[in-house]
Design an enzyme around this catalytic site. Structure first.
Site, mmCIF file in Angstrom:
data_model
loop_
_atom_site.group_PDB
_atom_site.id
_atom_site.type_symbol
_atom_site.label_atom_id
_atom_site.label_comp_id
_atom_site.label_asym_id
_atom_site.label_seq_id
_atom_site.Cartn_x
_atom_site.Cartn_y
_atom_site.Cartn_z
ATOM 1 N N PHE A 155 0.689 -1.228 0.033
ATOM 2 C CA PHE A 155 -0.117 -0.134 0.069
ATOM 3 C C PHE A 155 0.810 1.347 -0.049
ATOM 4 O O PHE A 155 1.783 1.361 0.852
ATOM 5 C CB PHE A 155 -0.881 0.069 1.270
ATOM 6 C CG PHE A 155 -1.782 1.488 1.117
ATOM 7 C CD1 PHE A 155 -3.275 1.230 0.618
ATOM 8 C CD2 PHE A 155 -1.625 2.503 1.866
ATOM 9 C CE1 PHE A 155 -3.852 2.131 0.399
ATOM 10 C CE2 PHE A 155 -2.240 3.603 2.062
ATOM 11 C CZ PHE A 155 -3.378 3.380 1.343
ATOM 12 N N ASP A 240 9.425 3.042 1.113
ATOM 13 C CA ASP A 240 8.365 3.378 1.790
ATOM 14 C C ASP A 240 8.341 3.437 3.294
ATOM 15 O O ASP A 240 7.766 2.303 3.685
ATOM 16 C CB ASP A 240 6.823 2.827 1.208
ATOM 17 C CG ASP A 240 5.649 3.737 1.503
ATOM 18 O OD1 ASP A 240 5.705 4.250 2.617
ATOM 19 O OD2 ASP A 240 4.744 3.471 0.682
ATOM 20 N N LYS A 269 3.087 10.406 8.309
ATOM 21 C CA LYS A 269 2.405 9.899 9.678
ATOM 22 C C LYS A 269 3.200 10.358 10.750
ATOM 23 O O LYS A 269 2.877 11.534 11.346
ATOM 24 C CB LYS A 269 2.399 8.232 9.543
ATOM 25 C CG LYS A 269 1.436 7.688 8.390
ATOM 26 C CD LYS A 269 0.996 6.314 8.722
ATOM 27 C CE LYS A 269 0.299 5.742 7.804
ATOM 28 N NZ LYS A 269 -1.084 6.173 7.856
#
Length: 420
Positions: A155, A240, A269
């Site tokens: 993802f 990532d 995040k």
């Protein structure tokens, strides 16, 4: 709150049972229905606790999906944001701002990279990384190098470019043809990566732990092999680190667990502790790959976001929260493994790193029911993949709070139907 919910805890459509004065009425009438929120409204937070508009307390074991790294209403972060808002918030990237320059220096020092580009989210950071990789080879005259090798079950975000990189078909369904030049191979399969390589490959894109895909850590040695393969083929290793970075796995970057240095990494995040900020960090040899005019972000790196991120980095370092994530993560992992062993009809094990952990549900167990039962007992979690209860608490979580969460989750699982 007398609001009807589905068995999974989702809010029911607006109807006569929803009081006209309910704060949920605005959600039911005016929000785009692309989420599945339960039928309560969060109003305030403190540390690892959240409170809804009716005063009910919840133990936050998701931290806004690994975002609220310092918990809620951390006094230093609150003070920083208030002070900076009264001084300077935004000037655009037509001009330097002091907070952003300091953040770039501090972030590079902690991650081992040399340069930084700032944006607002993980998706944007991954988009920038994709453009960086392709433009790097274009600038060198290697115009055939544009393909990215990525992984199934991954993802990388929600934009059209990011979902093309995402190796999970459901995220691409209904959005038309995908971006060309992406090859997906099984996660952890070195032979498949080697078979996918070629002279047109610009980079290999990988998550050190597949968070959304089910909290799947990279197999031992896998990232090191990807580094070796990328070097052999003259390609870039792209990380990532949106969910695994900023202390979440017990290190500044998840790839540091494996001792691997990427050529570039996407961050977001936990970097802002709840304030929106993302970053692309890269090695010096890639500087110049995105010349003026080739990429940008209106809000990226503004003074307010940069000040917030600097405070998050400082608190993590000063309070040794990377080390705390390792220690509390081990506690959480042991506790989840014990629950799985005691409840084999409902659970199938645990996995993860640091404070990114997953309790694997047994095949046939409805994860949304388990999630709702835990929520009913005052513990907020998320689902990763199709059958994993994901734990991503704030890095400040205490030993007692983890014990409380484990006890309540086990009690919730006792109320969850086992596989048939």
């Amino acid at each position: 709150m007398s609001i009807a919910t589905s068995p999974g805890g989702d809010p029911a459509p607006a109807n006569a049972s929803t009081p006209a004065s309910s704060p949920l009425l605005a959600a039911q009438k005016h929000l785009l229905g692309n989420y599945r929120q339960p039928a309560f409204v969060l109003d305030r937070g403190r540390g690892c606790e959240l409170f809804d508009t009716e005063g009910r307390r919840y133990l936050d074991m998701c931290a806004g999906v690994a975002v609220a790294s310092l918990g809620h209403a951390h006094p230093r972060l609150v003070a920083t944001i208030a002070e900076q808002a009264g001084r300077l918030m935004h000037v655009s990237n037509y001009f330097f701002n002091a907070e952003n320059l300091r953040l770039a220096e501090e972030l590079c020092a902690k991650t081992g990279f040399d340069r930084a580009f700032f944006c607002n989210s993980g998706t944007e950071a991954n988009e920038a990384m994709l453009k960086l990789a392709r433009r790097h080879f274009f600038n060198r005259g290697e115009t055939e190098r544009y393909r990215i090798v990525a992984f199934e079950n991954a993802f990388h975000g929600r934009t059209l470019g990011a979902i093309a990189l995402t190796g999970t078909p459901k995220y691409r369904e209904g959005f038309g043809p995908s971006l060309e030049g992406v090859t997906h191979v099984p996660y952890g399969d070195v032979a498949a990566v080697r078979a996918a390589m070629g002279p047109d490959v610009a980079g290999i894109l990988v998550e050190p732990v597949q968070g959304e895909g089910g909290v799947l850590p990279a197999p031992a040695g896998f990232l090191a092999e990807l580094r070796r393969i990328a070097d052999e083929h003259g390609a870039l290793l792209l990380l990532d680190e949106v969910q695994t970075g900023i202390g979440r796995t017990g290190h500044w970057l998840g790839s540091m667990v494996d001792g691997v240095q990427g050529d570039a990494a996407a961050l977001a995040k936990g970097l802002g502790g709840g304030f929106p900020v993302g970053a692309l960090v890269l090695r010096e040899r890639l500087n110049g790959a995105l010349p003026p005019g080739s990429h940008g972000s209106t809000y990226g790196g503004n003074a307010l976001a940069s000040a917030a991120a600097r405070t998050v980095l400082a608190v993590i370092e000063e309070e040794k929260l990377c080390e705390a994530a390792q220690k509390r993560g081990e506690q959480l992992g042991r506790g989840l493994a014990a629950i799985a062993a005691r409840r084999p009809g409902v659970c199938a094990g645990e996995r993860g790193r640091g404070l990114l952990r997953g309790l694997i549900l047994a095949p046939g167990v409805d994860g949304r029911i388990a999630l709702g039962r835990a929520r009913d007992r005052g513990v907020l979690l998320t689902i990763a993949g199709s059958n994993v209860l994901r734990f991503t608490p704030p890095l400040i979580v205490s030993e007692a709070q983890i014990d409380e969460a484990l006890a309540e989750v086990e009690a919730a699982l006792a109320e969850t139907p086992a596989a048939g």
